[in-house]
Design a protein around this motif. Structure first.
Motif, PDB file in Angstrom:
ATOM      1  N   TYR A   1       0.793  -1.256   0.077  1.00  0.00           N
ATOM      2  CA  TYR A   1      -0.146  -0.061  -0.140  1.00  0.00           C
ATOM      3  C   TYR A   1       0.840   1.283  -0.011  1.00  0.00           C
ATOM      4  N   LYS A   2       1.896   1.184   0.765  1.00  0.00           N
ATOM      5  CA  LYS A   2       2.706   2.433   0.869  1.00  0.00           C
ATOM      6  C   LYS A   2       3.695   2.643  -0.587  1.00  0.00           C
ATOM      7  N   LEU A   3       3.564   1.552  -1.393  1.00  0.00           N
ATOM      8  CA  LEU A   3       4.293   1.565  -2.550  1.00  0.00           C
ATOM      9  C   LEU A   3       3.272   1.778  -3.620  1.00  0.00           C
ATOM     10  N   GLY A   4       1.996   2.125  -3.274  1.00  0.00           N
ATOM     11  CA  GLY A   4       0.922   2.418  -4.265  1.00  0.00           C
ATOM     12  C   GLY A   4       0.442   1.177  -5.121  1.00  0.00           C
ATOM     13  N   LYS A   5       0.483  -0.027  -4.311  1.00  0.00           N
ATOM     14  CA  LYS A   5       0.203  -1.327  -4.849  1.00  0.00           C
ATOM     15  C   LYS A   5      -0.745  -2.076  -4.081  1.00  0.00           C
ATOM     16  N   LYS A   6      -1.410  -2.899  -4.772  1.00  0.00           N
ATOM     17  CA  LYS A   6      -2.292  -3.875  -3.885  1.00  0.00           C
ATOM     18  C   LYS A   6      -2.076  -5.136  -4.028  1.00  0.00           C
ATOM     19  N   VAL A   7      -1.937  -5.905  -2.892  1.00  0.00           N
ATOM     20  CA  VAL A   7      -1.671  -7.385  -3.147  1.00  0.00           C
ATOM     21  C   VAL A   7      -2.969  -8.256  -2.374  1.00  0.00           C
ATOM     22  N   ILE A   8      -3.500  -9.263  -3.255  1.00  0.00           N
ATOM     23  CA  ILE A   8      -4.544  -9.840  -2.839  1.00  0.00           C
ATOM     24  C   ILE A   8      -4.108 -11.377  -2.402  1.00  0.00           C
ATOM     25  N   PHE A   9      -4.344 -11.848  -1.070  1.00  0.00           N
ATOM     26  CA  PHE A   9      -4.041 -13.143  -0.896  1.00  0.00           C
ATOM     27  C   PHE A   9      -5.443 -13.973  -0.825  1.00  0.00           C
ATOM     28  N   SER A  10      -5.193 -15.317  -0.943  1.00  0.00           N
ATOM     29  CA  SER A  10      -6.200 -16.325  -0.812  1.00  0.00           C
ATOM     30  C   SER A  10      -6.426 -16.756   0.654  1.00  0.00           C
ATOM     31  N   GLU A  11      -5.630 -16.394   1.535  1.00  0.00           N
ATOM     32  CA  GLU A  11      -5.676 -16.744   2.909  1.00  0.00           C
ATOM     33  C   GLU A  11      -4.716 -15.908   3.490  1.00  0.00           C
ATOM     34  N   SER A  12      -4.902 -15.773   4.915  1.00  0.00           N
ATOM     35  CA  SER A  12      -4.259 -15.003   5.822  1.00  0.00           C
ATOM     36  C   SER A  12      -3.324 -15.859   6.610  1.00  0.00           C
ATOM     37  N   LEU A  13      -2.158 -15.055   6.676  1.00  0.00           N
ATOM     38  CA  LEU A  13      -0.896 -15.750   7.283  1.00  0.00           C
ATOM     39  C   LEU A  13      -0.387 -14.841   8.470  1.00  0.00           C
ATOM     40  N   PRO A  14       0.077 -15.307   9.724  1.00  0.00           N
ATOM     41  CA  PRO A  14       0.540 -14.651  10.794  1.00  0.00           C
ATOM     42  C   PRO A  14       1.956 -14.043  10.323  1.00  0.00           C
ATOM     43  N   CYS A  15       2.406 -13.284  11.161  1.00  0.00           N
ATOM     44  CA  CYS A  15       3.796 -12.698  11.206  1.00  0.00           C
ATOM     45  C   CYS A  15       4.594 -13.889  12.184  1.00  0.00           C
ATOM     46  N   THR A  16       5.942 -14.398  11.636  1.00  0.00           N
ATOM     47  CA  THR A  16       6.613 -15.037  12.258  1.00  0.00           C
ATOM     48  C   THR A  16       7.838 -14.244  13.037  1.00  0.00           C
ATOM     49  N   ASP A  17       7.936 -14.614  14.404  1.00  0.00           N
ATOM     50  CA  ASP A  17       9.390 -14.058  14.995  1.00  0.00           C
ATOM     51  C   ASP A  17      10.466 -14.688  14.255  1.00  0.00           C
ATOM     52  N   LEU A  18      11.482 -13.726  13.914  1.00  0.00           N
ATOM     53  CA  LEU A  18      12.536 -14.260  13.238  1.00  0.00           C
ATOM     54  C   LEU A  18      13.640 -14.915  14.238  1.00  0.00           C
ATOM     55  N   MET A  19      13.565 -14.533  15.396  1.00  0.00           N
ATOM     56  CA  MET A  19      14.547 -15.247  16.371  1.00  0.00           C
ATOM     57  C   MET A  19      14.041 -16.600  16.572  1.00  0.00           C
ATOM     58  N   SER A  20      12.790 -16.759  16.717  1.00  0.00           N
ATOM     59  CA  SER A  20      12.007 -18.052  17.007  1.00  0.00           C
ATOM     60  C   SER A  20      12.503 -18.924  15.749  1.00  0.00           C
ATOM     61  N   LEU A  21      12.136 -18.380  14.618  1.00  0.00           N
ATOM     62  CA  LEU A  21      12.462 -19.058  13.082  1.00  0.00           C
ATOM     63  C   LEU A  21      14.001 -19.585  13.239  1.00  0.00           C
ATOM     64  N   CYS A  22      14.789 -18.623  13.491  1.00  0.00           N
ATOM     65  CA  CYS A  22      16.186 -19.059  13.483  1.00  0.00           C
ATOM     66  C   CYS A  22      16.691 -20.085  14.201  1.00  0.00           C
ATOM     67  N   LEU A  23      16.055 -20.014  15.546  1.00  0.00           N
ATOM     68  CA  LEU A  23      16.294 -21.342  16.413  1.00  0.00           C
ATOM     69  C   LEU A  23      15.917 -22.432  16.083  1.00  0.00           C
ATOM     70  N   LYS A  24      14.675 -22.304  15.573  1.00  0.00           N
ATOM     71  CA  LYS A  24      14.043 -23.467  15.262  1.00  0.00           C
ATOM     72  C   LYS A  24      14.596 -24.459  14.079  1.00  0.00           C
ATOM     73  N   LEU A  25      15.175 -23.430  13.021  1.00  0.00           N
ATOM     74  CA  LEU A  25      15.883 -23.790  11.917  1.00  0.00           C
ATOM     75  C   LEU A  25      17.674 -24.396  12.321  1.00  0.00           C
ATOM     76  N   GLN A  26      18.188 -23.675  13.264  1.00  0.00           N
ATOM     77  CA  GLN A  26      19.370 -24.077  13.607  1.00  0.00           C
ATOM     78  C   GLN A  26      19.395 -25.631  14.283  1.00  0.00           C
ATOM     79  N   LYS A  27      18.142 -25.726  15.254  1.00  0.00           N
ATOM     80  CA  LYS A  27      18.026 -26.946  15.844  1.00  0.00           C
ATOM     81  C   LYS A  27      17.826 -28.207  14.802  1.00  0.00           C
ATOM     82  N   ARG A  28      16.983 -27.825  13.814  1.00  0.00           N
ATOM     83  CA  ARG A  28      16.656 -28.903  12.582  1.00  0.00           C
ATOM     84  C   ARG A  28      17.882 -29.269  12.037  1.00  0.00           C
ATOM     85  N   ASN A  29      18.845 -28.098  11.573  1.00  0.00           N
ATOM     86  CA  ASN A  29      20.047 -28.585  11.001  1.00  0.00           C
ATOM     87  C   ASN A  29      21.015 -29.187  11.562  1.00  0.00           C
TER      88      ASN A  29
END
Length: 396
Positions: A314-342
């Motif tokens: 919207y700030k760029l003058g655009k509009k993006v339409i999604f078929s479903e709503s996705l929540p925001c993910t905490d980057l720290m939690s994501l990195c720790l989860k991927l570290q553990k998996r790797n």
């Protein structure tokens, strides 16, 4: 013929082609092998015939069909900013007919995949400091590198040496030019608020009968009803086409590039830095595997959420339409989860060949805070290279 033999033959043919294209190279250098290849060039390892072969050079041979303006732009960048602050320098430029080669210092380096999963906190600090120091110098000259990625930031892990290379996609920009471009394009895509608030009328905007109806045309003047709809109205069809630079490597393109924003800034390089740091902190490489811009935008959305991406658009003058709503993910939690998996995957693989599994690496909270500032969806509030170097994670 085996695969290795075919590769050796191709490499030998490339070296011969280089010497044939620019005969002076054969007079001055011993060309040993090809060490890199891209869409627009090939890089060869060479030594001077007049020396004892201790000093090594990288010969970047640009493909003959390369745009002359692109070659000139890269040459000017290397001459203007190269040789300082971890930026590759230029020793010589050779040209023969339609062939051009840049002669630059060669630096032995490691592959990103070899160290990305086990970089210590101090090593990560040094790595990011060097990268941002190089970009700070680039941006001071109002130049966007446009192709920041691990392959273009060479790292000699043994000697802790760094080098930012490949200015083939570099772009000069000025604040005045950006303001002009924004003004022109905002006029071409501006949507009146009244049009957005009105209920959409039930007619086909592109119907020929409607187009030649003077009363209907009068009512439609300066009003667009197709914004965010799966159709294009007559008014929008006659507007000038909006253009925006898309140059860059998939997986490292910033949101404003994916959304085709016309007035792009040096902030796109900072986003690419953030992706590199995300790879390091998560121990995952490559992090984004997008084959196209649409998929790339969805990968970003999967992390930052649909609401944040829509707000960014919207700030760029655009509009993006999604078929479903996705929540925001905490980057720290994501990195720790991927570290553990790797670590688990690496442990299973290395235990099968009787090797010791890598130890756990814990990054401080300041590292993840810097990561969120580098990966700010809004390019206007995204941290600059100068500001990043003063961040607590890098200044301590």
């Amino acid at each position: 013929m085996s695969q290795n033999e075919e590769n050796d033959k191709d490499e030998s043919d490339s070296c011969v082609n280089l010497k044939d294209s620019i005969p002076l190279i054969n007079d001055l250098f011993h060309v040993h092998c090809k060490v890199g290849e891209g869409a627009f060039s090939s890089v060869f390892l060479a030594t001077l015939k007049s020396s004892d072969r201790r000093k090594k050079f990288a010969l970047k041979h640009l493909i003959p069909t390369c745009n002359p303006e692109r070659i000139e732009r890269e040459l000017q960048c290397l001459q203007k900013i190269g040789g300082n602050d971890y930026i590759v320098g230029l020793e010589l430029c050779l040209r023969y007919r339609g062939s051009v080669a840049f002669v630059m210092p060669y630096m032995k380096h490691d592959r990103f995949s070899e160290y990305v999963k086990n970089m210590t906190t101090e090593e990560t600090k040094d790595y990011m400091r060097a990268l941002l120091t190089a970009l700070r110098r680039v941006h001071k000259f109002n130049i966007i590198h446009r192709d920041v990625k691990p392959n273009n930031f060479l790292y000699d892990r043994t000697n802790r040496r760094y080098l930012l290379v490949d200015f083939g996609l570099a772009q000069q920009y000025t604040v005045e030019n950006l303001e002009t471009i924004t003004e022109i394009n905002s006029q071409s895509i501006e949507i009146p608020k009244t049009a957005l608030s009105m209920k959409r009328k039930r007619f086909d905007e592109n119907n020929l009968n409607f187009q030649f109806n003077p009363i209907a045309k009068k009512n439609m003047e300066n009003k667009c009803y197709c914004f965010g709809k799966p159709r294009v109205c007559t008014l929008c069809l006659v507007k000038p086409q909006q253009t925006a630079p898309r140059a860059g490597t998939p997986g490292f393109r910033a949101p404003e590039v994916l959304l085709k924003h016309p007035s792009q800034t040096s902030a796109i390089d900072i986003w690419a830095c953030g992706v590199m740091m995300l790879c390091i902190l998560s121990g995952t490489q490559p992090f984004f595997r997008s084959p196209d811009d649409c998929t790339a935008l969805m990968e970003i959305t999967a992390i930052f959420g649909t609401c944040n991406v829509q707000q960014c658009a919207y700030k760029l003058g655009k509009k993006v339409i999604f078929s479903e709503s996705l929540p925001c993910t905490d980057l720290m939690s994501l990195c720790l989860k991927l570290q553990k998996r790797n670590r688990r995957i690496t442990h299973d693989r290395e235990n099968s060949i009787c090797k010791k599994a890598p130890s756990n690496i814990e990054y401080p909270n300041e590292a993840y805070h810097l990561l969120t500032r580098l990966l700010d969806l809004d390019y206007k509030t995204r941290i600059t290279a100068e500001q990043a170097l003063s961040h607590p994670f890098l200044s301590s």
